[in-house]
Design a protein around this motif. Structure first.
Motif, PDB file in Angstrom:
ATOM      1  N   GLN A   1       0.828  -1.205   0.000  1.00  0.00           N
ATOM      2  CA  GLN A   1       0.000   0.000   0.000  1.00  0.00           C
ATOM      3  C   GLN A   1       0.860   1.251   0.000  1.00  0.00           C
ATOM      4  O   GLN A   1       1.962   1.274   0.538  1.00  0.00           O
ATOM      5  CB  GLN A   1      -0.954   0.017   1.201  1.00  0.00           C
ATOM      6  N   TYR A   2       0.325   2.267  -0.662  1.00  0.00           N
ATOM      7  CA  TYR A   2       0.941   3.600  -0.667  1.00  0.00           C
ATOM      8  C   TYR A   2      -0.163   4.591  -0.360  1.00  0.00           C
ATOM      9  O   TYR A   2      -1.176   4.639  -1.068  1.00  0.00           O
ATOM     10  CB  TYR A   2       1.577   3.899  -2.028  1.00  0.00           C
TER      11      TYR A   2
ATOM     12  N   LEU B   1       3.813   7.145 -11.472  1.00  0.00           N
ATOM     13  CA  LEU B   1       4.220   5.747 -11.582  1.00  0.00           C
ATOM     14  C   LEU B   1       4.578   5.193 -10.213  1.00  0.00           C
ATOM     15  O   LEU B   1       5.133   5.902  -9.365  1.00  0.00           O
ATOM     16  CB  LEU B   1       5.420   5.605 -12.523  1.00  0.00           C
ATOM     17  N   TYR B   2       4.278   3.899 -10.040  1.00  0.00           N
ATOM     18  CA  TYR B   2       4.522   3.222  -8.769  1.00  0.00           C
ATOM     19  C   TYR B   2       5.219   1.885  -9.034  1.00  0.00           C
ATOM     20  O   TYR B   2       5.027   1.271 -10.087  1.00  0.00           O
ATOM     21  CB  TYR B   2       3.208   2.953  -8.028  1.00  0.00           C
TER      22      TYR B   2
ATOM     23  N   LYS C   1       6.017   2.079  -3.771  1.00  0.00           N
ATOM     24  CA  LYS C   1       6.681   3.374  -3.780  1.00  0.00           C
ATOM     25  C   LYS C   1       6.306   4.157  -5.024  1.00  0.00           C
ATOM     26  O   LYS C   1       6.191   3.605  -6.113  1.00  0.00           O
ATOM     27  CB  LYS C   1       8.205   3.156  -3.733  1.00  0.00           C
ATOM     28  N   LYS C   2       6.087   5.464  -4.872  1.00  0.00           N
ATOM     29  CA  LYS C   2       5.848   6.345  -6.022  1.00  0.00           C
ATOM     30  C   LYS C   2       7.191   6.797  -6.574  1.00  0.00           C
ATOM     31  O   LYS C   2       8.020   7.349  -5.841  1.00  0.00           O
ATOM     32  CB  LYS C   2       5.013   7.563  -5.634  1.00  0.00           C
TER      33      LYS C   2
ATOM     34  N   LYS D   1      15.530   7.753  -5.910  1.00  0.00           N
ATOM     35  CA  LYS D   1      14.272   7.965  -5.210  1.00  0.00           C
ATOM     36  C   LYS D   1      13.091   8.087  -6.170  1.00  0.00           C
ATOM     37  O   LYS D   1      12.025   7.539  -5.939  1.00  0.00           O
ATOM     38  CB  LYS D   1      14.357   9.215  -4.332  1.00  0.00           C
ATOM     39  N   GLU D   2      13.291   8.863  -7.246  1.00  0.00           N
ATOM     40  CA  GLU D   2      12.215   9.089  -8.203  1.00  0.00           C
ATOM     41  C   GLU D   2      12.801   9.486  -9.543  1.00  0.00           C
ATOM     42  O   GLU D   2      13.999   9.750  -9.668  1.00  0.00           O
ATOM     43  CB  GLU D   2      11.268  10.173  -7.685  1.00  0.00           C
ATOM     44  N   PHE D   3      11.918   9.536 -10.552  1.00  0.00           N
ATOM     45  CA  PHE D   3      12.328   9.989 -11.877  1.00  0.00           C
ATOM     46  C   PHE D   3      12.183  11.501 -11.965  1.00  0.00           C
ATOM     47  O   PHE D   3      11.154  12.054 -11.598  1.00  0.00           O
ATOM     48  CB  PHE D   3      11.482   9.319 -12.965  1.00  0.00           C
TER      49      PHE D   3
END
Length: 244
Positions: A98-99, A153-154, A162-163, A241-243
């Motif tokens: 879950q997020y 995106l996840y 994670k997002k 961590k993210e894009f």
């Protein structure tokens, strides 16, 4: 001989639709119990669920939970919604990942009109495949038309959902005009691809956008327009961590 065949086909479609509807309701009810939420706590019209094509035993549920649900004196609806992005067992409804994002979506002057689950081929490496949500908005102003779609995106990483891409504006359609002829409009439509090159273990995301700009004007008593188009390409890289 045709009538019995048609009847059987209709019965099959009815049973299949009813079964799918029942299953959808079952999954949502099981997940809400685990989250200790009531059906009245969520925006049912924007609730979405979809099986993961690469893992049909798992289903993505996007649950918009009311944080604020108000109507002003002029009848305008104001919504603030928390996002519950869930991966659940398709058979039992047990939450696997879950997020939860507080105050993820707001609907006011820009109306939150739709949410879809994007299970495109986001194969970021040999083992990890992402899925997305597309959240669409539209404005209600005649002189200033507006609509847009944001992509997030996840991915399941280290046993956690994670997002990894946050509200990237993939589509945009806006403008300003006199509601008769004269004005300027912009339209952007983006398509996602994946690069062969990787950054920090994930393939770079390529966003190819078609951009159309339109100018309308009065000439010799007639409304005419001039359209220009161009294409752009942007690369998003994973920074651990993210894009971005």
């Amino acid at each position: 001989m045709k009538r019995p065949i048609v009847f059987i086909l209709l019965m099959f479609l009815f049973v299949n639709t009813y079964s799918q509807s029942n299953q959808n309701g079952f999954l949502l009810s099981q997940v809400l119990k685990q989250l200790q939420l009531k059906p009245s706590n969520i925006h049912k019209e924007l609730y979405r669920e979809k099986k993961l094509p690469n893992k049909p035993s798992q289903t993505v549920l996007v649950i918009p939970k009311y944080k604020t649900n108000e109507t002003d004196d002029e009848g305008h609806l104001f919504l603030e919604l928390d996002a519950y992005i869930i991966i659940a067992d398709s058979s039992t409804g047990k939450i696997l990942y879950q997020y939860i994002e507080d105050n993820a979506w707001t609907s006011d002057a820009m109306v939150l009109s739709d949410i879809t689950i994007d299970t495109g081929l986001y194969q970021l490496n040999e083992t990890d495949r992402a899925f997305g949500t597309r959240v669409s908005y539209h404005g209600s102003s005649g002189p200033n038309p507006y609509s847009s779609t944001d992509l997030s995106l996840y991915i399941v990483q280290n046993h956690t959902l994670k997002k990894i891409l946050n509200n990237y504006q993939i589509d945009l359609d806006n403008g300003e005009w006199d509601t008769k002829c004269a004005g300027e409009f912009n339209q952007i439509n983006g398509v996602i691809d994946l690069d062969k090159n990787k950054t920090d273990g994930y393939k770079n995301i390529i966003i190819k956008s078609d951009i159309q700009q339109t100018k309308s004007f009065i000439k010799n008593g007639e409304c005419e327009e001039k359209v220009t188009t161009k294409n752009t390409t942007r690369y998003l890289k994973y920074n651990g961590k993210e894009f971005q």
